[in-house]
Design a protein around this motif. Structure first.
Motif, PDB file in Angstrom:
ATOM      1  N   MET A  76     -23.549 -52.378  -7.703  1.00 32.48           N
ATOM      2  CA  MET A  76     -22.804 -51.472  -8.223  1.00 32.48           C
ATOM      3  C   MET A  76     -21.346 -53.064  -8.644  1.00 32.48           C
ATOM      4  N   LEU A  77     -21.502 -54.185  -7.409  1.00 30.96           N
ATOM      5  CA  LEU A  77     -21.441 -56.046  -7.069  1.00 30.96           C
ATOM      6  C   LEU A  77     -21.492 -56.103  -8.855  1.00 30.96           C
ATOM      7  N   LEU A  78     -22.491 -56.377  -9.568  1.00 31.17           N
ATOM      8  CA  LEU A  78     -22.812 -56.486 -10.486  1.00 31.17           C
ATOM      9  C   LEU A  78     -22.385 -56.072 -11.805  1.00 31.17           C
ATOM     10  N   VAL A 118     -17.418 -56.051 -15.813  1.00 40.24           N
ATOM     11  CA  VAL A 118     -16.274 -55.870 -16.297  1.00 40.24           C
ATOM     12  C   VAL A 118     -15.441 -56.531 -16.657  1.00 40.24           C
ATOM     13  N   SER A 119     -14.854 -57.134 -15.268  1.00 44.20           N
ATOM     14  CA  SER A 119     -13.906 -57.841 -14.764  1.00 44.20           C
ATOM     15  C   SER A 119     -13.337 -58.719 -15.136  1.00 44.20           C
ATOM     16  N   ARG A 120     -14.544 -59.778 -15.922  1.00 38.22           N
ATOM     17  CA  ARG A 120     -14.068 -60.607 -16.485  1.00 38.22           C
ATOM     18  C   ARG A 120     -14.084 -60.109 -18.602  1.00 38.22           C
ATOM     19  N   GLY A 121     -13.888 -58.709 -18.290  1.00 40.01           N
ATOM     20  CA  GLY A 121     -13.215 -58.528 -19.852  1.00 40.01           C
ATOM     21  C   GLY A 121     -14.028 -58.069 -20.852  1.00 40.01           C
ATOM     22  N   VAL A 122     -13.362 -57.505 -22.222  1.00 39.55           N
ATOM     23  CA  VAL A 122     -14.379 -56.871 -22.958  1.00 39.55           C
ATOM     24  C   VAL A 122     -15.377 -57.875 -23.654  1.00 39.55           C
ATOM     25  N   ALA A 123     -14.723 -59.127 -24.016  1.00 35.05           N
ATOM     26  CA  ALA A 123     -15.440 -59.876 -24.861  1.00 35.05           C
ATOM     27  C   ALA A 123     -15.835 -61.074 -23.850  1.00 35.05           C
ATOM     28  N   SER A 124     -15.584 -60.961 -22.872  1.00 33.88           N
ATOM     29  CA  SER A 124     -16.177 -62.315 -22.010  1.00 33.88           C
ATOM     30  C   SER A 124     -16.941 -61.715 -20.697  1.00 33.88           C
ATOM     31  N   GLY A 125     -16.826 -60.448 -21.345  1.00 33.97           N
ATOM     32  CA  GLY A 125     -17.968 -59.868 -19.825  1.00 33.97           C
ATOM     33  C   GLY A 125     -18.804 -59.080 -20.189  1.00 33.97           C
ATOM     34  N   ILE A 126     -18.321 -57.536 -20.641  1.00 32.81           N
ATOM     35  CA  ILE A 126     -19.040 -57.008 -21.283  1.00 32.81           C
ATOM     36  C   ILE A 126     -20.365 -57.141 -22.481  1.00 32.81           C
ATOM     37  N   SER A 177     -21.006 -49.971 -19.248  1.00 37.06           N
ATOM     38  CA  SER A 177     -20.417 -48.313 -20.318  1.00 37.06           C
ATOM     39  C   SER A 177     -19.638 -47.706 -19.698  1.00 37.06           C
ATOM     40  N   LEU A 178     -20.026 -47.064 -18.435  1.00 37.39           N
ATOM     41  CA  LEU A 178     -19.963 -46.172 -17.825  1.00 37.39           C
ATOM     42  C   LEU A 178     -18.369 -46.092 -16.638  1.00 37.39           C
ATOM     43  N   LEU A 179     -18.629 -47.651 -16.226  1.00 39.07           N
ATOM     44  CA  LEU A 179     -17.364 -47.880 -15.583  1.00 39.07           C
ATOM     45  C   LEU A 179     -16.181 -48.430 -16.540  1.00 39.07           C
ATOM     46  N   GLU A 180     -16.960 -48.985 -17.872  1.00 37.54           N
ATOM     47  CA  GLU A 180     -15.741 -49.231 -18.627  1.00 37.54           C
ATOM     48  C   GLU A 180     -14.603 -48.224 -19.041  1.00 37.54           C
ATOM     49  N   VAL A 181     -15.237 -46.623 -18.911  1.00 39.68           N
ATOM     50  CA  VAL A 181     -14.515 -46.258 -19.189  1.00 39.68           C
ATOM     51  C   VAL A 181     -13.720 -45.254 -18.192  1.00 39.68           C
ATOM     52  N   ARG A 183      -6.589 -55.231 -15.929  1.00 41.26           N
ATOM     53  CA  ARG A 183      -8.693 -55.527 -15.402  1.00 41.26           C
ATOM     54  C   ARG A 183      -8.966 -55.106 -14.830  1.00 41.26           C
ATOM     55  N   LYS A 184      -9.062 -56.470 -13.657  1.00 47.17           N
ATOM     56  CA  LYS A 184      -9.309 -56.739 -11.987  1.00 47.17           C
ATOM     57  C   LYS A 184      -9.365 -56.069 -11.478  1.00 47.17           C
ATOM     58  N   LYS A 185      -8.234 -54.928 -11.105  1.00 42.52           N
ATOM     59  CA  LYS A 185      -8.052 -54.635 -10.137  1.00 42.52           C
ATOM     60  C   LYS A 185      -8.468 -53.707 -10.044  1.00 42.52           C
ATOM     61  N   ALA A 186      -8.661 -52.506 -11.828  1.00 44.48           N
ATOM     62  CA  ALA A 186      -9.207 -51.733 -12.192  1.00 44.48           C
ATOM     63  C   ALA A 186     -10.802 -51.840 -11.354  1.00 44.48           C
TER      64      ALA A 186
END
Ligand code: PFF
Length: 435
Positions: free
Chosen positions: A152-154, A159-167, A321-325, A338-341
């Motif tokens: 989960m940490l990974l 996901v916390s880094r954002g759409v382009a720079s994380g996912i 992708s599941l966490l992102e939803v 995004r970080k808090k979420a």
């Protein structure tokens, strides 16, 4: 409004969607049910289901996401304000919590096996000792909770880094590596003595096994494997601009997912049959049977490591992708950062995962809830909404010039209005054991 983020372009979007689709479902479930339901005959049927039901629903999700630029709840609220259709979005967010909570437990097992492979834990062990490794992990709850936490940490960090720079970056690194590892393993597996039997197990067309049950299995597998029915592809589509061709992207992801599933079978079964092992179902095949082969194979060490690293990439790119939803809903609708979420929801899902780590029965229950009910209901509602609630003009206007030909538009409309809903209703009736 906070900026939601965007893919850097079409390639990033396709890799991320492929990452979501290619997961644990491809590597263990598909090969097994293929062997069980008639080999090549089942593969043909599965390809038919992906083309006739999976890709049309994926296109519908992409379309709704790109049109509304919203999370699943916000998307249906935007398209039909004040109507009950928003329930599709709620179901999607709920499914995100449910699926990720147990998916991450299995993801944690995979990380534990990467560790076991790294530390030479399979070499020279007897089949009983290999089985004991799995039992040992299952009886030490803290060990599973530890690896669940790492997994989960990974996911949270990416996901916390954002759409382009994380996912996107995570997928840009992991998906090409996954393909390289898969091809390397394939090359190796096809040279082992079990290759002929393994290929025969997968490819011998046994038409008599293709009953109605096989059709339903193929449909259910297509939905799960393509991550459909809970707004994952909708959410990924919402970070797109209109330059990307949705039809081509959906075909690319659908066909890529089939390919990985088939190639995974070509890797798994030659290794299994090389030692006369039994092809068993589910996690047993990956965690108990294959390591027995790794223990005896020449070059077993790099092969085991490559296999479990591949599997961890497949699991992780689906988990994000599941966490992102779930995160997208809290970012768009509740105004969270995004970080808090990602941290808050990631920790909540970690806690929700603990019961699945404590007992395989609970894990099976959550899996059944998601794959037998939540995803088929979600997929049915998405197909009905797109085909019957949205008007033809609404469907048509979102496609840019040249994005879909008139003929393909008519085919897609027919599939999404008639074929997909009927197919999903049949899966559902089957799950309820009504026939
Ligand atoms: N498609 C993934 C797999 O084959 O393992 C599982 C999955 C991911 C299902 C994301 C649903 C989802 F939204």
């Amino acid at each position: 409004m906070l900026s939601r983020g965007n893919w850097s372009g079409t390639v990033g979007f396709i890799l991320a969607s492929m990452g979501s689709a290619v997961g644990l479902g491809n590597v263990w479930r598909f090969p097994y049910i293929t062997g069980q339901y008639g080999g090549a005959a089942f593969i043909l049927l599965y390809i038919g289901c992906v083309l006739a039901v999976g890709i049309p629903i994926m296109l519908a999700e992409f379309l709704i996401g790109r049109k509304t630029q919203r999370n699943p709840v916000g998307a249906f609220r935007t398209l039909r304000p004040g109507s009950p259709w928003v329930v599709i979005g709620w179901l999607g967010v709920l499914s995100g919590f449910v699926i990720l909570s147990y998916y991450a437990v299995v993801g944690g097992w995979v990380l534990h096996y990467v560790y076991l492979a790294l530390t030479h834990s399979f070499a020279g062990k007897s089949p009983e000792q290999i089985t004991a490794l799995f039992v040992d992990m299952n009886t030490h709850s803290w060990l599973q909770i530890f690896w669940l936490g790492i997994f989960m940490l990974l996911s949270i960090v990416i996901v916390s880094r954002g759409v382009a720079s994380g996912i996107e970056i995570g997928n840009r690194i992991m998906i090409p590596l996954l393909f390289v590892l898969l091809l390397g393993l394939l090359f190796y597996a096809l040279q082992t003595d079990g290759a002929a039997t393994g290929l025969e197990f997968l490819l011998r067309p046994q038409w008599h096994k293709l009953g109605p049950i096989a059709v339903l299995e193929a449909l259910g597998q297509a939905l799960f494997s393509l991550s459909l029915g809970m707004g994952t592809m909708l959410t990924y589509g919402s970070y797109l601009s209109r330059q990307t061709n949705l039809v081509r992207s959906a075909c690319f992801v659908g066909i890529g997912d089939i390919l990985v599933a088939i190639l995974a079978g070509f890797v798994v079964f030659p290794l299994v049959f090389n030692f006369g092992l039994q092809p068993s179902t589910g996690p047993g095949l990956i965690f108990r049977t294959l390591p027995i082969a790794f223990a005896q194979l020449p070059a077993g060490y790099p092969v085991a490591l490559a296999f479990f690293v591949l599997l961890s990439f497949a699991a992780l790119t689906s988990a994000i992708s599941l966490l992102e939803v779930v995160c997208a809903y809290f970012v768009d609708e509740q105004g969270w950062s995004r970080k808090k979420a990602s941290w808050t929801l990631g920790i909540v899902i970690f806690v929700l995962g603990i019961p699945s780590a404590l007992g395989e029965q609970f894990l099976d229950f959550m899996d059944g809830l998601a794959t037998n009910y939540l995803l088929p209901i979600g997929a049915l509602l998405i197909a009905v909404f797109t085909g019957w609630v949205l008007t033809r003009e609404e469907r048509k206007e979102e496609f840019g010039a040249g994005e879909i030909s008139a003929f393909r538009f008519v085919c897609w409309s027919f599939l999404i209005r008639y074929v997909s809903p009927v197919a999903v209703i049949l899966i559902f009736l089957h799950q309820l054991q009504l026939f």
